[in-house]
Motif scaffolding. Structure first.
Motif, PDB file in Angstrom:
ATOM      1  N   ALA A   1      16.154 -13.570   0.006  1.00  0.00           N
ATOM      2  CA  ALA A   1      15.679 -12.183  -0.169  1.00  0.00           C
ATOM      3  C   ALA A   1      14.450 -12.022  -0.908  1.00  0.00           C
ATOM      4  O   ALA A   1      14.073 -12.620  -2.062  1.00  0.00           O
ATOM      5  N   LYS A   2      13.653 -11.194  -0.551  1.00  0.00           N
ATOM      6  CA  LYS A   2      12.275 -11.125  -1.223  1.00  0.00           C
ATOM      7  C   LYS A   2      12.612 -10.041  -2.524  1.00  0.00           C
ATOM      8  O   LYS A   2      13.644  -9.422  -2.661  1.00  0.00           O
ATOM      9  N   ARG A   3      12.161 -10.468  -3.725  1.00  0.00           N
ATOM     10  CA  ARG A   3      12.136 -10.010  -4.921  1.00  0.00           C
ATOM     11  C   ARG A   3      11.058  -9.043  -5.294  1.00  0.00           C
ATOM     12  O   ARG A   3       9.934  -9.638  -5.275  1.00  0.00           O
ATOM     13  N   ILE A   4      11.321  -7.967  -5.655  1.00  0.00           N
ATOM     14  CA  ILE A   4      10.396  -6.843  -6.083  1.00  0.00           C
ATOM     15  C   ILE A   4      10.540  -6.364  -7.591  1.00  0.00           C
ATOM     16  O   ILE A   4      11.441  -6.062  -7.724  1.00  0.00           O
ATOM     17  N   LEU A   5       9.480  -6.049  -8.113  1.00  0.00           N
ATOM     18  CA  LEU A   5       9.625  -5.973  -9.619  1.00  0.00           C
ATOM     19  C   LEU A   5       8.860  -4.367  -9.507  1.00  0.00           C
ATOM     20  O   LEU A   5       7.810  -4.150  -9.328  1.00  0.00           O
ATOM     21  N   LEU A   6       9.730  -3.458 -10.225  1.00  0.00           N
ATOM     22  CA  LEU A   6       9.429  -2.207 -10.112  1.00  0.00           C
ATOM     23  C   LEU A   6       9.206  -1.707 -11.685  1.00  0.00           C
ATOM     24  O   LEU A   6      10.168  -1.909 -12.428  1.00  0.00           O
ATOM     25  N   ILE A   7       7.845  -1.165 -11.801  1.00  0.00           N
ATOM     26  CA  ILE A   7       7.623  -0.875 -13.331  1.00  0.00           C
ATOM     27  C   ILE A   7       7.400   0.483 -13.071  1.00  0.00           C
ATOM     28  O   ILE A   7       6.256   1.000 -12.870  1.00  0.00           O
ATOM     29  N   ASP A   8       8.373   1.155 -13.906  1.00  0.00           N
ATOM     30  CA  ASP A   8       7.941   2.715 -13.914  1.00  0.00           C
ATOM     31  C   ASP A   8       8.910   3.329 -15.203  1.00  0.00           C
ATOM     32  O   ASP A   8      10.190   2.947 -15.580  1.00  0.00           O
ATOM     33  N   ASP A   9       8.345   4.013 -15.891  1.00  0.00           N
ATOM     34  CA  ASP A   9       9.200   4.600 -17.204  1.00  0.00           C
ATOM     35  C   ASP A   9      10.101   5.820 -16.871  1.00  0.00           C
ATOM     36  O   ASP A   9      10.919   6.223 -17.830  1.00  0.00           O
TER      37      ASP A   9
ATOM     38  N   ILE B   1       5.022  -6.482  -6.619  1.00  0.00           N
ATOM     39  CA  ILE B   1       5.281  -5.422  -7.990  1.00  0.00           C
ATOM     40  C   ILE B   1       4.791  -3.866  -7.482  1.00  0.00           C
ATOM     41  O   ILE B   1       3.916  -3.863  -6.786  1.00  0.00           O
ATOM     42  N   LEU B   2       6.055  -3.146  -7.655  1.00  0.00           N
ATOM     43  CA  LEU B   2       5.772  -1.733  -7.412  1.00  0.00           C
ATOM     44  C   LEU B   2       5.236  -0.839  -8.700  1.00  0.00           C
ATOM     45  O   LEU B   2       6.064  -1.337  -9.801  1.00  0.00           O
ATOM     46  N   LEU B   3       3.939  -0.583  -9.228  1.00  0.00           N
ATOM     47  CA  LEU B   3       3.535  -0.414 -10.622  1.00  0.00           C
ATOM     48  C   LEU B   3       3.204   1.367 -10.585  1.00  0.00           C
ATOM     49  O   LEU B   3       2.324   1.639  -9.978  1.00  0.00           O
ATOM     50  N   ASP B   4       3.812   1.892 -11.588  1.00  0.00           N
ATOM     51  CA  ASP B   4       3.483   3.245 -11.724  1.00  0.00           C
ATOM     52  C   ASP B   4       2.172   3.250 -12.631  1.00  0.00           C
ATOM     53  O   ASP B   4       1.643   2.465 -13.238  1.00  0.00           O
ATOM     54  N   VAL B   5       1.179   4.280 -12.107  1.00  0.00           N
ATOM     55  CA  VAL B   5       0.093   4.565 -12.729  1.00  0.00           C
ATOM     56  C   VAL B   5       0.012   5.011 -14.195  1.00  0.00           C
ATOM     57  O   VAL B   5      -0.649   4.513 -15.114  1.00  0.00           O
ATOM     58  N   MET B   6       0.783   5.980 -14.382  1.00  0.00           N
ATOM     59  CA  MET B   6       1.097   6.586 -15.887  1.00  0.00           C
ATOM     60  C   MET B   6       2.288   6.060 -16.417  1.00  0.00           C
ATOM     61  O   MET B   6       3.541   6.433 -16.118  1.00  0.00           O
ATOM     62  N   LEU B   7       1.738   5.325 -17.310  1.00  0.00           N
ATOM     63  CA  LEU B   7       2.958   4.642 -18.316  1.00  0.00           C
ATOM     64  C   LEU B   7       2.670   4.829 -19.698  1.00  0.00           C
ATOM     65  O   LEU B   7       1.449   5.075 -20.109  1.00  0.00           O
TER      66      LEU B   7
ATOM     67  N   ASP C   1       2.952   3.111 -22.677  1.00  0.00           N
ATOM     68  CA  ASP C   1       2.399   2.190 -23.554  1.00  0.00           C
ATOM     69  C   ASP C   1       0.963   1.554 -22.957  1.00  0.00           C
ATOM     70  O   ASP C   1       0.205   1.178 -23.774  1.00  0.00           O
ATOM     71  N   MET C   2       0.782   1.460 -21.794  1.00  0.00           N
ATOM     72  CA  MET C   2      -0.378   0.982 -21.071  1.00  0.00           C
ATOM     73  C   MET C   2      -0.417   1.448 -19.802  1.00  0.00           C
ATOM     74  O   MET C   2       0.499   1.455 -18.875  1.00  0.00           O
ATOM     75  N   ASP C   3      -1.587   2.098 -19.300  1.00  0.00           N
ATOM     76  CA  ASP C   3      -1.444   2.547 -18.090  1.00  0.00           C
ATOM     77  C   ASP C   3      -1.561   1.475 -16.837  1.00  0.00           C
ATOM     78  O   ASP C   3      -1.785   0.288 -17.267  1.00  0.00           O
ATOM     79  N   GLY C   4      -1.135   1.943 -15.525  1.00  0.00           N
ATOM     80  CA  GLY C   4      -1.032   1.079 -14.479  1.00  0.00           C
ATOM     81  C   GLY C   4      -2.322   0.115 -14.350  1.00  0.00           C
ATOM     82  O   GLY C   4      -2.288  -0.994 -14.003  1.00  0.00           O
ATOM     83  N   PRO C   5      -3.474   0.745 -14.100  1.00  0.00           N
ATOM     84  CA  PRO C   5      -4.806  -0.094 -13.956  1.00  0.00           C
ATOM     85  C   PRO C   5      -4.993  -0.902 -14.875  1.00  0.00           C
ATOM     86  O   PRO C   5      -5.229  -2.110 -14.697  1.00  0.00           O
ATOM     87  N   THR C   6      -4.682  -0.699 -16.279  1.00  0.00           N
ATOM     88  CA  THR C   6      -4.995  -1.772 -17.488  1.00  0.00           C
ATOM     89  C   THR C   6      -3.675  -2.802 -17.514  1.00  0.00           C
ATOM     90  O   THR C   6      -4.224  -3.944 -17.227  1.00  0.00           O
ATOM     91  N   THR C   7      -2.603  -2.643 -16.814  1.00  0.00           N
ATOM     92  CA  THR C   7      -1.370  -3.562 -16.455  1.00  0.00           C
ATOM     93  C   THR C   7      -1.770  -4.435 -15.407  1.00  0.00           C
ATOM     94  O   THR C   7      -1.591  -5.518 -15.386  1.00  0.00           O
TER      95      THR C   7
ATOM     96  N   PRO D   1       1.110  -9.612  -5.098  1.00  0.00           N
ATOM     97  CA  PRO D   1       0.690  -8.459  -4.700  1.00  0.00           C
ATOM     98  C   PRO D   1       1.181  -7.228  -5.244  1.00  0.00           C
ATOM     99  O   PRO D   1       2.457  -7.250  -5.770  1.00  0.00           O
ATOM    100  N   VAL D   2       0.298  -6.237  -5.712  1.00  0.00           N
ATOM    101  CA  VAL D   2       0.730  -5.043  -6.425  1.00  0.00           C
ATOM    102  C   VAL D   2       0.342  -3.761  -5.482  1.00  0.00           C
ATOM    103  O   VAL D   2      -0.470  -3.608  -4.987  1.00  0.00           O
ATOM    104  N   ILE D   3       1.504  -2.975  -5.575  1.00  0.00           N
ATOM    105  CA  ILE D   3       1.416  -1.714  -5.008  1.00  0.00           C
ATOM    106  C   ILE D   3       1.293  -0.373  -6.319  1.00  0.00           C
ATOM    107  O   ILE D   3       2.443  -0.524  -6.707  1.00  0.00           O
ATOM    108  N   LEU D   4       0.586   0.317  -6.218  1.00  0.00           N
ATOM    109  CA  LEU D   4       0.542   1.214  -7.339  1.00  0.00           C
ATOM    110  C   LEU D   4       1.216   2.624  -6.871  1.00  0.00           C
ATOM    111  O   LEU D   4       0.986   2.854  -5.466  1.00  0.00           O
ATOM    112  N   LEU D   5       2.057   3.139  -7.932  1.00  0.00           N
ATOM    113  CA  LEU D   5       2.899   4.329  -7.466  1.00  0.00           C
ATOM    114  C   LEU D   5       2.149   5.633  -8.012  1.00  0.00           C
ATOM    115  O   LEU D   5       2.041   5.239  -9.426  1.00  0.00           O
TER     116      LEU D   5
END
Length: 126
Positions: A3-11, A52-58, A60-66, A80-84
């Motif tokens: 199975a594919k693995r996705i990392l979801l980064i959201d506060d 990676i699914l990455l939230d823009v507003m975090l 400690d460090m915003d999504g674009p910087t991350t 590959p990164v997809i912004l939320l």
């Protein structure tokens, strides 16, 4: 087939729970989660997810910087990164797309559609 693995980064706990359930049930993928950019950067390096699914507003460090830090690290630069984002303005989307992310998905997202949107963006089959 593994199975594919996705990392979801959201506060936001609610977003992580809904997205994780959606991606696991609808996509059949393994979902790893992180509640901060620093935790996400560490997990991305150690776990080597397929995307990676990455939230823009975090906090400690915003999504674009991350995203930039992911790109600077040879161990994570090919993931590959997809912004939320809740910022759905066309100008914001263009700015985020110019960073080199795969796609920008807006929040709130439809949990029923999330897996198919991710699959379509990444060229994965469901």
């Amino acid at each position: 087939m593994t199975a594919k693995r996705i990392l979801l980064i959201d506060d936001e706990d609610d977003i992580r729970e809904v997205a994780q359930a959606s991606l696991e049930m609808m996509g059949g993928w393994e979902v790893l989660t992180a509640s901060s950019s620093s935790e996400g950067l560490s997990k991305a390096e150690s776990e080597q997810p397929d995307a990676i699914l990455l939230d823009v507003m975090l906090p400690d460090m915003d999504g674009p910087t991350t995203f930039q830090k992911l790109q600077e690290n040879p161990r994570t630069s090919q993931i590959p990164v997809i912004l939320l984002t809740a910022k759905a303005q066309a100008a914001d989307k263009r700015q985020f797309a110019a960073l080199g992310v795969m796609a920008v998905l807006t929040k709130p997202f439809d949990p029923v559609e999330l897996a198919s949107q991710v699959a379509a963006t990444l060229g994965w089959s469901l």
